[in-house]
Design a protein around this motif. Structure first.
Motif, mmCIF file in Angstrom:
data_model
loop_
_atom_site.group_PDB
_atom_site.id
_atom_site.type_symbol
_atom_site.label_atom_id
_atom_site.label_comp_id
_atom_site.label_asym_id
_atom_site.label_seq_id
_atom_site.Cartn_x
_atom_site.Cartn_y
_atom_site.Cartn_z
ATOM 1 N N PHE A 187 6.935 11.803 10.003
ATOM 2 C CA PHE A 187 6.090 9.976 10.820
ATOM 3 C C PHE A 187 7.239 8.632 10.115
ATOM 4 N N VAL A 188 7.396 8.483 11.611
ATOM 5 C CA VAL A 188 8.769 7.904 10.982
ATOM 6 C C VAL A 188 8.617 6.924 10.112
ATOM 7 N N ALA A 189 7.160 5.780 10.360
ATOM 8 C CA ALA A 189 7.142 4.639 9.145
ATOM 9 C C ALA A 189 7.249 4.865 7.448
ATOM 10 N N VAL A 190 6.337 6.490 7.641
ATOM 11 C CA VAL A 190 7.302 6.488 5.531
ATOM 12 C C VAL A 190 8.366 7.015 5.726
ATOM 13 N N GLU A 191 9.231 7.688 7.058
ATOM 14 C CA GLU A 191 10.501 7.388 6.277
ATOM 15 C C GLU A 191 11.020 6.852 5.832
ATOM 16 N N SER A 192 10.905 5.473 7.156
ATOM 17 C CA SER A 192 11.630 3.953 6.605
ATOM 18 C C SER A 192 11.387 3.318 5.540
ATOM 19 N N GLY B 149 -4.510 -4.163 5.488
ATOM 20 C CA GLY B 149 -5.537 -4.111 4.818
ATOM 21 C C GLY B 149 -5.889 -2.723 4.792
ATOM 22 N N ILE B 150 -6.530 -2.086 5.661
ATOM 23 C CA ILE B 150 -7.442 -1.053 5.858
ATOM 24 C C ILE B 150 -6.396 0.406 5.474
ATOM 25 N N THR B 151 -5.399 0.496 5.874
ATOM 26 C CA THR B 151 -4.509 1.219 5.566
ATOM 27 C C THR B 151 -4.006 1.564 4.144
ATOM 28 N N ALA B 152 -4.321 0.116 3.552
ATOM 29 C CA ALA B 152 -3.967 -0.234 2.160
ATOM 30 C C ALA B 152 -4.345 0.879 1.216
ATOM 31 N N ALA B 153 -5.854 0.418 1.613
ATOM 32 C CA ALA B 153 -7.324 1.118 1.234
ATOM 33 C C ALA B 153 -7.576 2.298 1.472
ATOM 34 N N ARG B 154 -6.572 2.730 2.339
ATOM 35 C CA ARG B 154 -6.306 4.610 2.458
ATOM 36 C C ARG B 154 -6.001 4.869 1.847
ATOM 37 N N HIS B 155 -4.606 4.852 1.645
ATOM 38 C CA HIS B 155 -3.804 4.998 0.700
ATOM 39 C C HIS B 155 -3.848 5.337 -0.820
ATOM 40 N N VAL C 169 8.336 -14.034 9.093
ATOM 41 C CA VAL C 169 6.741 -13.036 8.618
ATOM 42 C C VAL C 169 7.667 -11.959 9.243
ATOM 43 N N GLU C 170 6.237 -10.863 9.227
ATOM 44 C CA GLU C 170 6.164 -10.147 10.683
ATOM 45 C C GLU C 170 4.432 -9.575 10.259
ATOM 46 N N GLN C 171 4.852 -10.005 12.406
ATOM 47 C CA GLN C 171 3.445 -10.011 12.607
ATOM 48 C C GLN C 171 3.428 -8.724 13.765
ATOM 49 N N LEU C 172 3.232 -7.944 13.382
ATOM 50 C CA LEU C 172 3.071 -6.476 14.062
ATOM 51 C C LEU C 172 2.197 -5.695 13.965
ATOM 52 N N TRP C 173 1.473 -4.796 14.039
ATOM 53 C CA TRP C 173 0.655 -3.497 13.842
ATOM 54 C C TRP C 173 1.178 -2.879 13.153
ATOM 55 N N TYR C 174 2.713 -2.767 13.304
ATOM 56 C CA TYR C 174 3.350 -1.578 13.114
ATOM 57 C C TYR C 174 4.059 -1.934 11.915
ATOM 58 N N THR C 175 3.741 -3.570 11.898
ATOM 59 C CA THR C 175 4.388 -3.456 10.367
ATOM 60 C C THR C 175 3.653 -3.376 8.948
ATOM 61 N N GLY C 176 2.166 -4.523 9.393
ATOM 62 C CA GLY C 176 0.816 -3.795 8.882
ATOM 63 C C GLY C 176 0.471 -2.925 8.357
ATOM 64 N N LYS C 177 1.050 -1.748 9.032
ATOM 65 C CA LYS C 177 0.374 -0.755 8.279
ATOM 66 C C LYS C 177 1.527 -0.053 7.686
ATOM 67 N N MET C 178 2.857 0.004 7.678
ATOM 68 C CA MET C 178 3.715 0.045 6.472
ATOM 69 C C MET C 178 3.508 -0.971 5.132
#
Lengths: 448, 451
Positions: free
Chosen positions: B439-444, A12-18, A287-296
Motif C-alpha cells: 500500500f504505497v501511501a503507507v510505504e511513502s 478525519g475518518i482515516t485518522a479516527a480509524r487508525h 496546502v495539500e488539497q487532495l483525497w490521497y494526501t488527506g488519507k495519508m
C-alpha cells in the motif's frame, strides 16, 4: 484519552480509524455536513445517477458503533483551547484531550459581482450537491468558471443531464497551470467533443441578476454576455477555518502545522485540506488539497497521537483524475513545463486520446516522472523506478511491467520503444516484457 | 434521516427517448402483442406467420433501440440516470417487470399448457433445427438465446471502450447460441441424445446421477463420449481451468445463467445487496445447496449400487425435492424473475452449486485475483455498486488489498467502471496472491507495513 475530530471527510475518518486500530482512546467525530462519512470524490456520480447516497458511503452504518467511533452531527461553534472544550450547535459541549482539525475546504470566491446570487454556487459539500440539484432544474444553460478538476466534474454532471454548458477557463489551455500543453490539448479537444462550449483564455467579469435575485447570465472578460440560469464557481478551494480563526490556534491560509501536523497548541493537530505546512517539502505546496494526501495525513497523525511520533513524508508523488472518458494518472513530478536540465519522452496516439510522458534528467537520464492519459500504469512499479533512480533506457525496456490496463487492451509500449529508438539512435533497446493475457499468465505479476 | 429525497423522487433527468427510440419501442410493443396473440391461439393456427412477425418486431425493435441508445457518442462508461430510472431503480416499471418475468417462469414450469400457443408457434423452428415439434423447453430456450444474443449486442456497444468486456460478451453469446441452443438441437435432429457440452455436475446434476449416467453410458452414437466429457469436465476440466483463470472461465465466459445476467441483466447489476449480512446469508445458502446436491447424488449412487435395498425411496425423495426447490424454483423462478429487484445474479450468488465449487477452488487454489493499484482508490463506490455479486470491492480497494472472493465471477465490470484505473483482473503466481501491492501511501509515509 479522549480524541475529538472535527470533520468526517477522508482525513478525519482515516485518522479516527487508525487511532482505533492503534489504541483504545475514546474517539468522537463531529460534522455538520452529514451524519456518516461519504466519499467526496463521488458526489458527481450521485447527480449523474450512477450511484445513490447510500452507495457513496465507504462503510456501512453499523461500522461506527462497532468500532466505538462516536459520531456527532452538529456544527462546532467555538474551540476553547484553554478549557479543552468544543461548543456544539444546540448548546452541547464536548471536552477533549487531543483535538484534530479536519475541516476541509470551501470553494473560492474572488469577489466577482453577483457571486452570491441565487443559482451561483461551488461544489464541495453534500449541501452544495443538494443545492445544485435544486439550482439546475429545468435550466437552459449552465456556466462553469474555472478550469480545474472540479470544473470539469461539474461540466460532466451537467452534460449527463443534457444541460448545455459553457466552461470558462482563464488559461490558454485547459488546466495548463498543471498539465503540459500536449496533455492539456488532449483534454481540451475531448471537452469540445462532448459538445461543451469551452472558452479558453476567458475570464468571468460579472454575474448578472434577474429581478428576483437569481442569476440570469454572466459577462466575460471580453464583455460578451452569456445567458444562463446556473453558475458554478470552481476556481479552486481554500481552507475552511472560520471557527479556527476565532480560537487561539495559529492560522495563515490554513491552520499552520509542522511535519507532525501539530499546531501552535501542542494537543491540537490539523490535517487534510485545512492544514498549511510551515515548511513544505521541495516542490510540494503549502496546502495539500487532495483525497490521497488527506488519507495519508490521517494515517500519519494517528501514529503520532498514539505515541509513535511520525513525521509526514508523502514519498513519491502520485495523483489521478478522470476527464469525461479519459483517465489520468501521474507518478513522480511532472510540471506543466520542463525544469532546467530536464528532458521528456512524449508519445501520443494519432487519435489523440492516449498519451504517455516520461520526464528524466537530461544528463543522467534518471527518470523522475510519468504522465499517463487513457492508459493505466502500476503505481507500485512507477514509484519504485523513481525511487531507485532508474534510467530512461531501463524504464522503456521494462514498460510492460508497469502496464495495468485490462486484459486484451491494445498495448502501446512497442510504439514507445520505437519512439525512444528514433530519438536515441545508436544503442537501440527492445521491449523486454509485454503485458496481456499471455504476459500476465506466464510472467510474474510485478516485481522480479 | 433521509438526505436525498430529491435524487430518489425526480423523474429520470438523464432519460431521453429520441424519435428513433420511440419508434423502436412501438416495434417492441407490437412484438409483445404478437406474442400474446400467439399465446391465445394464433401460434397454433398460424405458427410461421406469428413466429416471423413477432421475432422481426422484437429483434428489429430491440436492435434499433440499442443502436440509438449506445451506438453513437463517445465510447466510455454509460451509467447516466440508472439510479433515477423506474426500470433500473426498483421503481414501478421494475416491479412490474419482476412480476411478469416471475409469472412467466411459474407458468413455464408448472402450467406449460397455458403457453401452448407460444410453444406451437415455435414448431416451424423446432422442425427445422430438431426435426420434431417444439416443447416448452425449446420455446424457452429460443427466447433465452434470443435475449442473450440481442442484449449481448447491447453490452458490446455499451462497453465498446473495453476490449475485455467485448470479447467476454461475445464469448457468452457464442456459447449460448451454439453449445446451449444449436448443437443440442442438431444432436436431436441427427438422432443423438440431447446434450449440453457446457453444463456439468453439480449444475447439470442429472449427468452424474446414476439414472443419467447409465442412460448415456448405455446409449448409442455419441452418448458414451458425452458422458465421459461431462465427467472429465467435472473432475478435471473444472479444477484445472479454475486454477489458471479463476471462476470466470465458466461463470462469465461460458455459462448460460451468467450469460443472461451479463447481457439482458446488465441494467440491473447495481441492485445486488452489498451488506455484510447479505454476504453471510450467501455463504450459508450456497454451501448448503452444494451439500444438498452432493448428499443427494451420493444417496442415489448408494441406492443404485444396493439396488434399492438400503435406502428405498429416500434418495428419490431427496432428488425430487432438490429438483423442485433448487432446480426449478430457485434457479428459474427466483433466479431470473427477481432480476429487477435483487439484481442479476441471485441464483449464481445464493444458489448455484457449480458456483460454490468454483468459488472454493478460486479461493483456495487459483492464479486469479483482482489487483488493486497501490493507494489510488478514491472510495467512490462505483466498483461495489456495479458488482452484480454484491461484493464490497471498495472495502478491499481502499485498503490497497487484492480482491479474492469465492463469489467473484470475474466479469471485470468493477475494473471498467473505476474512474481511477485502480482494479485489474489478473492471473499470476499463487504465491503472495493475497498480499497485494505494498500500500504505497503507507510505504511513502514511513510507517512499517502490517504483517
Amino acid at each position: 484519552m479522549n480524541v475529538a475530530i472535527i470533520g468526517n471527510g477522508v482525513a478525519g475518518i482515516t485518522a479516527a480509524r487508525h487511532i482505533r486500530k492503534l489504541s483504545d482512546h475514546q474517539i468522537t467525530v463531529i460534522s455538520d455536513e452529514t451524519e456518516h462519512h461519504f466519499s467526496r470524490t463521488a458526489l458527481m456520480y450521485v447527480y449523474m445517477g450512477h450511484m445513490t447516497y447510500q452507495n457513496i458511503k465507504p462503510y456501512e452504518d453499523w461500522f461506527w458503533q462497532k468500532n466505538r467511533i462516536d459520531l456527532v452531527h452538529g456544527h462546532v461553534e467555538a474551540i476553547d483551547t484553554d478549557n479543552q472544550k468544543l461548543a456544539i450547535s444546540g448548546g452541547r459541549a464536548i471536552g477533549y484531550d487531543v483535538l484534530i482539525l479536519a475541516t476541509g475546504s470551501k470553494p473560492n470566491k474572488f469577489g466577482w459581482p453577483g457571486q452570491d446570487l441565487e443559482g451561483v454556487q461551488g461544489l464541495y459539500s453534500w449541501q452544495d450537491l443538494q443545492a445544485m440539484e435544486h439550482n439546475t432544474k429545468g435550466i437552459s444553460r449552465g456556466v462553469i468558471v474555472g478550469g480545474g478538476l472540479i470544473g470539469i466534474e461539474v461540466a460532466e454532471m451537467l452534460h449527463s443531464r443534457r444541460i448545455p454548458t459553457t466552461l470558462l477557463v482563464r488559461e490558454q489551455q485547459y488546466w495548463n497551470n498543471v498539465l503540459p500543453v500536449d496533455e492539456a490539448q488532449i483534454i481540451g479537444r475531448h471537452i469540445q467533443q462532448q459538445q461543451i462550449d469551452l472558452r479558453l483564455g476567458s475570464e468571468l467579469k460579472e454575474i448578472l441578476a434577474d429581478g428576483n435575485g437569481r442569476v440570469r447570465g454572466v459577462i466575460t472578460g471580453t464583455g460578451e454576455e452569456i445567458p444562463c440560469q446556473f453558475v458554478a464557481l470552481t476556481a479552486g478551494v481554500s481552507p475552511n477555518i472560520e471557527v479556527v480563526k476565532r480560537s487561539n490556534v495559529a492560522t495563515g491560509r490554513g491552520v499552520l502545522v509542522n511535519d507532525f501536523f501539530q499546531t501552535n497548541i501542542p494537543n491540537i493537530y490539523a490535517i487534510g485540506d485545512c492544514a498549511e505546512f510551515h515548511e513544505p517539502k521541495p516542490l510540494a505546496p503549502k496546502v495539500e488539497q487532495l483525497w490521497y494526501t488527506g488519507k495519508m495525513h490521517g494515517e500519519v497523525v494517528a501514529h503520532t497521537i498514539c505515541g509513535n511520533q511520525t513525521p509526514y513524508n508523502r514519498g513519491v508523488w502520485f495523483n489521478s483524475a478522470k476527464f469525461f472518458d479519459i483517465e489520468y494518472q501521474t507518478y513522480g513530478y511532472v510540471g506543466n513545463t520542463l525544469r532546467p536540465g530536464e528532458a521528456t519522452l512524449y508519445w501520443e496516439h494519432p487519435e489523440g486520446r492516449h498519451c504517455i510522458r516520461i520526464n528524466y534528467d537530461a544528463q543522467s537520464h534518471v527518470v523522475n516522472g510519468f504522465n499517463l492519459f487513457g492508459i493505466r500504469y502500476r503505481q507500485e512499479v512507477c514509484s519504485r523506478w523513481i525511487r531507485e533512480g532508474r534510467t530512461l533506457d531501463y524504464v522503456v525496456q521494462h514498460l510492460g511491467e508497469a502496464n495495468f490496463d485490462p486484459e486484451f487492451f491494445r498495448q502501446y509500449e512497442p510504439e514507445i520503444v520505437k519512439l525512444y529508438n528514433q530519438q536515441n539512435p545508436g544503442a537501440p533497446v527492445v521491449l523486454k516484457r509485454e503485458r496481456g493475457i499471455v504476459g500476465s499468465q506466464w510472467s510474474v505479476v510485478s516485481g522480479q | 434521516m433521509n438526505y436525498s429525497p430529491s435524487f430518489q423522487l425526480t423523474a429520470n433527468p438523464a432519460g431521453h427517448v429520441g424519435k428513433a427510440q420511440r419508434m423502436a419501442l412501438v416495434l417492441i410493443g407490437f412484438g409483445v402483442l404478437a406474442l400474446l396473440v400467439a399465446t391465445f391461439g394464433a401460434g397454433a393456427t398460424q405458427p410461421i406467420l406469428m413466429l416471423s412477425v413477432s421475432m422481426a418486431l422484437l429483434i428489429g425493435g430491440g436492435l434499433l433501440y440499442i443502436v440509438k441508445q449506445y451506438g453513437g457518442g463517445i465510447a466510455g462508461i454509460k451509467n447516466n440516470g440508472i439510479t433515477f430510472s423506474s426500470s433500473t431503480a426498483r421503481g414501478s416499471v421494475g416491479w412490474m417487470l419482476a412480476i411478469v418475468i416471475t409469472g412467466f417462469y411459474v407458468l413455464l414450469y408448472w402450467f406449460p399448457e397455458t403457453l401452448e400457443g407460444l410453444i406451437r408457434m415455435m414448431d416451424p423452428l423446432s422442425y427445422t433445427l430438431r426435426g420434431q415439434p417444439s416443447d416448452q423447453w425449446f420455446m424457452y430456450g429460443t427466447f433465452y438465446t434470443l435475449a442473450i444474443v440481442v442484449m449481448g449486442y447491447r453490452a458490446i456497444l455499451k462497453y465498446r471502450h473495453n476490449r475485455y468486456q467485448m470479447i467476454r460478451t461475445a464469448s457468452v453469446m457464442f456459447f449460448q447460441l451454439f453449445f446451449a441452443f444449436l448443437i443440442p438441437a442438431l444432436l436431436v435432429m441427427f438422432q443423438q441424445k440431447e446434450f449440453y457440452f457446457t453444463y456439468f455436475w453439480p449444475l447439470k446434476y442429472y449427468y452424474l446421477f446414476p439414472s443419467g449416467y447409465e442412460e448415456f453410458a448405455q446409449g448409442g452414437g455419441l452418448a458414451p463420449f458425452m458422458i465421459r466429457w461431462a465427467a472429465i469436465m467435472t473432475f478435471i476440466g473444472t479444477p484445472v481451468l479454475t486454477y489458471f483463470f479463476g471462476k470466470r472461465w465458466y461463470c462469465s465466459w461460458v455459462c448460460g445463467c451468467g450469460g443472461l445476467a451479463e447481457t439482458a441483466g446488465d441494467q440491473w447489476r447495481q441492485l445486488s445487496d452489498k451488506s455484510l449480512t447479505a454476504w453471510k446469508i450467501e455463504r450459508w445458502m450456497i454451501h448448503s445447496v452444494l451439500v444438498f446436491i452432493t448428499i443427494t447424488t451420493a444417496l442415489l449412487w448408494i441406492n443404485s449400487a444396493s439396488q434399492g435395498e438400503v435406502l428405498g425411496s429416500v434418495s428419490q425423495g431427496f432428488s425430487s425435492v432438490y429438483g423442485f426447490v433448487i432446480g426449478a424454483l430457485f434457479s428459474g423462478v427466483v433466479g431470473v424473475g427477481f432480476y429487477p429487484i435483487m439484481g442479476t445474479r441471485v441464483w449464481c450468488r445464493f444458489g448455484c452449486p457449480m458456483a460454490a465449487v468454483l468459488g472454493i477452488l478460486q479461493k483456495k487454489m487459483s492464479r486469479f485475483r483482482i489487483t488493486t493499484n497501490g493507494g489510488q482508490c478514491i472510495s467512490c463506490g462505483n466498483c461495489s455498486t456495479y458488482c452484480e455479486m454484491g461484493i464490497d470491492v471498495r472495502s478491499y480497494a481502499q485498503r490497497g488489498e487484492n480482491i479474492i472472493r469465492a463469489s467473484c465471477v470475474g466479469c471485470g465490470i468493477c475494473a471498467a467502471v473505476c474512474p481511477r484505473g485502480v482494479l485489474s483482473l489478473e492471473n499470476g503466481p499463487t504465491e503472495g496472491r493475497y498480499n497485494g501491492a505494498q500500500f504505497v501511501a503507507v510505504e511513502s509515509i514511513g510507517i512499517p507495513p502490517k504483517q
